[in-house]
Design a protein around this motif. Structure first.
Motif, PDB file in Angstrom:
ATOM      1  N   LEU A 134      15.695  -2.738  -2.011  1.00  0.00           N
ATOM      2  CA  LEU A 134      16.472  -1.442  -1.568  1.00  0.00           C
ATOM      3  C   LEU A 134      17.543  -1.019  -2.389  1.00  0.00           C
ATOM      4  CD1 LEU A 134      15.880  -1.660   2.424  1.00  0.00           C
ATOM      5  CD2 LEU A 134      14.505  -0.206   0.807  1.00  0.00           C
ATOM      6  N   SER A 135      18.515  -2.121  -2.561  1.00  0.00           N
ATOM      7  CA  SER A 135      19.730  -2.086  -3.467  1.00  0.00           C
ATOM      8  C   SER A 135      19.313  -1.439  -4.995  1.00  0.00           C
ATOM      9  CB  SER A 135      20.591  -3.171  -3.473  1.00  0.00           C
ATOM     10  OG  SER A 135      19.944  -4.306  -4.132  1.00  0.00           O
ATOM     11  N   GLU A 136      18.322  -1.934  -5.481  1.00  0.00           N
ATOM     12  CA  GLU A 136      17.763  -1.576  -6.622  1.00  0.00           C
ATOM     13  C   GLU A 136      17.053  -0.212  -6.808  1.00  0.00           C
ATOM     14  OE1 GLU A 136      16.010  -4.949  -8.125  1.00  0.00           O
ATOM     15  OE2 GLU A 136      17.922  -6.330  -8.216  1.00  0.00           O
ATOM     16  N   GLY A 137      16.629   0.333  -5.488  1.00  0.00           N
ATOM     17  CA  GLY A 137      15.764   1.559  -5.479  1.00  0.00           C
ATOM     18  C   GLY A 137      14.565   1.568  -6.031  1.00  0.00           C
ATOM     19  N   ARG A 138      13.906   0.360  -5.805  1.00  0.00           N
ATOM     20  CA  ARG A 138      12.538  -0.072  -6.231  1.00  0.00           C
ATOM     21  C   ARG A 138      11.462  -0.089  -5.361  1.00  0.00           C
ATOM     22  NH1 ARG A 138      11.542  -4.528  -8.421  1.00  0.00           N
ATOM     23  NH2 ARG A 138      13.307  -5.864  -7.366  1.00  0.00           N
ATOM     24  N   TRP A 139      11.513   0.578  -4.103  1.00  0.00           N
ATOM     25  CA  TRP A 139      10.410   0.417  -3.216  1.00  0.00           C
ATOM     26  C   TRP A 139       9.252   0.821  -3.695  1.00  0.00           C
ATOM     27  CZ3 TRP A 139       8.548  -2.850  -0.098  1.00  0.00           C
ATOM     28  CH2 TRP A 139       7.245  -2.685   1.055  1.00  0.00           C
ATOM     29  N   GLU A 140       9.393   2.099  -3.940  1.00  0.00           N
ATOM     30  CA  GLU A 140       7.933   2.839  -4.344  1.00  0.00           C
ATOM     31  C   GLU A 140       7.343   2.097  -5.734  1.00  0.00           C
ATOM     32  OE1 GLU A 140       6.382   5.088  -3.027  1.00  0.00           O
ATOM     33  OE2 GLU A 140       7.790   5.401  -1.340  1.00  0.00           O
ATOM     34  N   GLN A 141       8.346   1.691  -6.367  1.00  0.00           N
ATOM     35  CA  GLN A 141       7.717   0.876  -7.746  1.00  0.00           C
ATOM     36  C   GLN A 141       7.251  -0.573  -7.302  1.00  0.00           C
ATOM     37  OE1 GLN A 141      11.118   2.542  -7.877  1.00  0.00           O
ATOM     38  NE2 GLN A 141       9.876   4.026  -8.930  1.00  0.00           N
ATOM     39  N   VAL A 142       7.776  -1.110  -6.241  1.00  0.00           N
ATOM     40  CA  VAL A 142       7.073  -2.390  -5.616  1.00  0.00           C
ATOM     41  C   VAL A 142       5.605  -2.093  -5.234  1.00  0.00           C
ATOM     42  CG1 VAL A 142       7.420  -4.072  -3.934  1.00  0.00           C
ATOM     43  CG2 VAL A 142       9.138  -3.602  -5.269  1.00  0.00           C
ATOM     44  N   LYS A 143       5.480  -0.940  -4.365  1.00  0.00           N
ATOM     45  CA  LYS A 143       4.258  -0.458  -3.898  1.00  0.00           C
ATOM     46  C   LYS A 143       3.286  -0.314  -5.227  1.00  0.00           C
ATOM     47  CE  LYS A 143       3.691   1.418  -0.203  1.00  0.00           C
ATOM     48  NZ  LYS A 143       3.628   2.136   1.268  1.00  0.00           N
ATOM     49  N   ALA A 144       3.864   0.286  -6.003  1.00  0.00           N
ATOM     50  CA  ALA A 144       3.130   0.828  -7.161  1.00  0.00           C
ATOM     51  C   ALA A 144       2.553  -0.618  -7.801  1.00  0.00           C
ATOM     52  CB  ALA A 144       3.675   1.697  -8.074  1.00  0.00           C
ATOM     53  N   ALA A 145       3.107  -1.642  -8.141  1.00  0.00           N
ATOM     54  CA  ALA A 145       2.942  -2.618  -8.541  1.00  0.00           C
ATOM     55  C   ALA A 145       1.958  -3.309  -7.907  1.00  0.00           C
ATOM     56  CB  ALA A 145       4.251  -3.687  -9.035  1.00  0.00           C
ATOM     57  N   ILE A 146       2.126  -3.650  -6.538  1.00  0.00           N
ATOM     58  CA  ILE A 146       1.007  -4.154  -5.621  1.00  0.00           C
ATOM     59  C   ILE A 146      -0.248  -3.360  -5.619  1.00  0.00           C
ATOM     60  CG2 ILE A 146       0.320  -4.683  -3.236  1.00  0.00           C
ATOM     61  CD1 ILE A 146       3.388  -5.110  -2.907  1.00  0.00           C
ATOM     62  N   ALA A 147      -0.253  -1.911  -5.698  1.00  0.00           N
ATOM     63  CA  ALA A 147      -1.490  -1.391  -5.861  1.00  0.00           C
ATOM     64  C   ALA A 147      -2.323  -1.535  -7.148  1.00  0.00           C
ATOM     65  CB  ALA A 147      -1.113   0.262  -5.546  1.00  0.00           C
ATOM     66  N   ALA A 148      -1.181  -1.608  -8.251  1.00  0.00           N
ATOM     67  CA  ALA A 148      -1.764  -1.991  -9.616  1.00  0.00           C
ATOM     68  C   ALA A 148      -2.740  -3.340  -9.427  1.00  0.00           C
ATOM     69  CB  ALA A 148      -0.831  -1.963 -10.662  1.00  0.00           C
ATOM     70  N   GLU A 149      -1.968  -4.265  -8.992  1.00  0.00           N
ATOM     71  CA  GLU A 149      -2.773  -5.641  -8.852  1.00  0.00           C
ATOM     72  C   GLU A 149      -3.975  -5.529  -7.960  1.00  0.00           C
ATOM     73  OE1 GLU A 149      -3.284  -9.634  -9.295  1.00  0.00           O
ATOM     74  OE2 GLU A 149      -2.131  -8.310 -10.498  1.00  0.00           O
ATOM     75  N   LEU A 150      -3.880  -4.663  -6.801  1.00  0.00           N
ATOM     76  CA  LEU A 150      -4.899  -4.773  -5.923  1.00  0.00           C
ATOM     77  C   LEU A 150      -5.991  -3.917  -6.751  1.00  0.00           C
ATOM     78  CD1 LEU A 150      -6.203  -5.019  -3.032  1.00  0.00           C
ATOM     79  CD2 LEU A 150      -4.965  -2.516  -2.599  1.00  0.00           C
TER      80      LEU A 150
END
Length: 325
Positions: free
Chosen positions: A145-161
């Protein structure tokens, strides 16, 4: 390759304290730990202490450890004895979150793969992933959250999925989503990316229609327009391609490199939510290629399949332009 999980399960004698209820999970909740312990130490401490706090998995740079069976609830989201987070979600702690650095980045990478594996095993899509904050408002996963990356984290998981052949999204009927008319009311646990998947309206359109500058700041109860005209406070999404990104290679030097070319890089990263600097003048857009900008570039690279070295070059430029379209 399937990720092997090493089990160190809490004893049944402690079920009443740590995991008293049967659970048919519906979500996966991501946490950042508040220390720099390994997964083995996190699980060992959790199952051995006398606190009711519990979670299912801990992931470090080398392995995944399990402490609570996935068919038992765990007390990890702070939303009460009958809260959906506590009673219906699998808790995944990412280790080494206090200090960050190389070990944390490796732990985060492994956690993304593991969460994708859990999703595939259950026939779920990325819409089943939540952050701790979604359940009770706690600032967790704090590093993400402090790095403002939640949407990017979800995108990375989605890409791996997607890479391992999982579903892009679960059926709305299974998640209890109710969509009617031209609006959507934000529910507990929603993220803008999830709402986009549920409604079939893209994130860019949702932001444009509702004047949303930061997709991480939607609120429970907020009514979002699904159709209509864009609000005057939000720039049309097609203007995001107007940064005229520079060619060449940019990295941290001494003295640090400055100029309008770097401002264009920073603005592009800010548009993609990799360069948030809340409270800073002009959102931190200072035209200086320093550690802050290099870190934003590195975070962008890390979730987009590039070498995460913090150096802006041709491949990074091309990927940013691709994401801005």
């Amino acid at each position: 390759m399937t990720i092997t999980v090493k089990k160190n399960l809490v004893s049944e004698a402690k079920y009443a304290l740590k995991c008293p209820n049967y659970m048919d999970a519906e979500y996966i909740t991501i946490h950042n730990t508040a220390n720099d312990a390994s997964a083995a130490n996190e699980i060992s401490y959790m199952i051995g202490n006398t606190s009711s706090t519990s979670f299912h998995f801990a992931v470090d740079d080398k392995e995944v450890r399990q402490g609570i069976p996935t068919n038992r609830n765990a007390w990890h989201t702070g939303d009460g004895k009958n809260g959906t987070g506590n009673r219906k979600s699998i808790g995944v702690e990412i280790c080494y979150s206090k200090s960050g650095g190389r070990k944390y980045k490796a732990a985060e990478k492994l956690a993304f793969k593991f969460v994708a594996q859990l999703l595939k095993e259950r026939g779920w899509g990325i819409d089943r992933v939540r952050k701790h904050q979604d359940w009770n408002g706690k600032y967790c996963p704090h590093r993400i959250l402090s790095e403002g990356r939640w949407e990017q984290v979800k995108a990375a998981i989605a890409a791996e999925l997607e890479r391992i052949g999982g579903k892009k999204a679960s059926s709305p009927a299974k998640t209890g989503t109710k969509i009617s008319g031209a609006t959507y009311t934000v529910r507990n646990g929603d993220a803008l990316s999830v709402i986009a998947q549920k409604t079939g309206v893209s994130m860019a359109t949702l932001q444009s229609l509702n004047g949303i500058k930061n997709p991480n700041l939607i609120k429970v109860g907020q009514v979002l327009k699904l159709t209509g005209s864009s609000t005057s406070s939000t720039k049309p999404s097609n203007k995001r391609t107007s940064y005229a990104l520079p060619s060449g290679i940019y990295k941290v030097t001494s003295p640090m490199r400055k100029g309008d070319d770097i401002r264009r890089i920073q603005n592009a990263l800010a548009s993609l939510y990799f360069y948030p600097d809340k409270g800073a003048k002009n959102n931190g857009i200072d035209g200086v290629y320093g550690p802050k900008t290099a870190n934003a570039v590195k975070r962008f690279q890390s979730v987009n399949g590039l070498t995460a070295d913090g150096i802006y070059g041709p491949k990074t430029k091309a990927k940013i332009e691709e994401k801005l379209k």
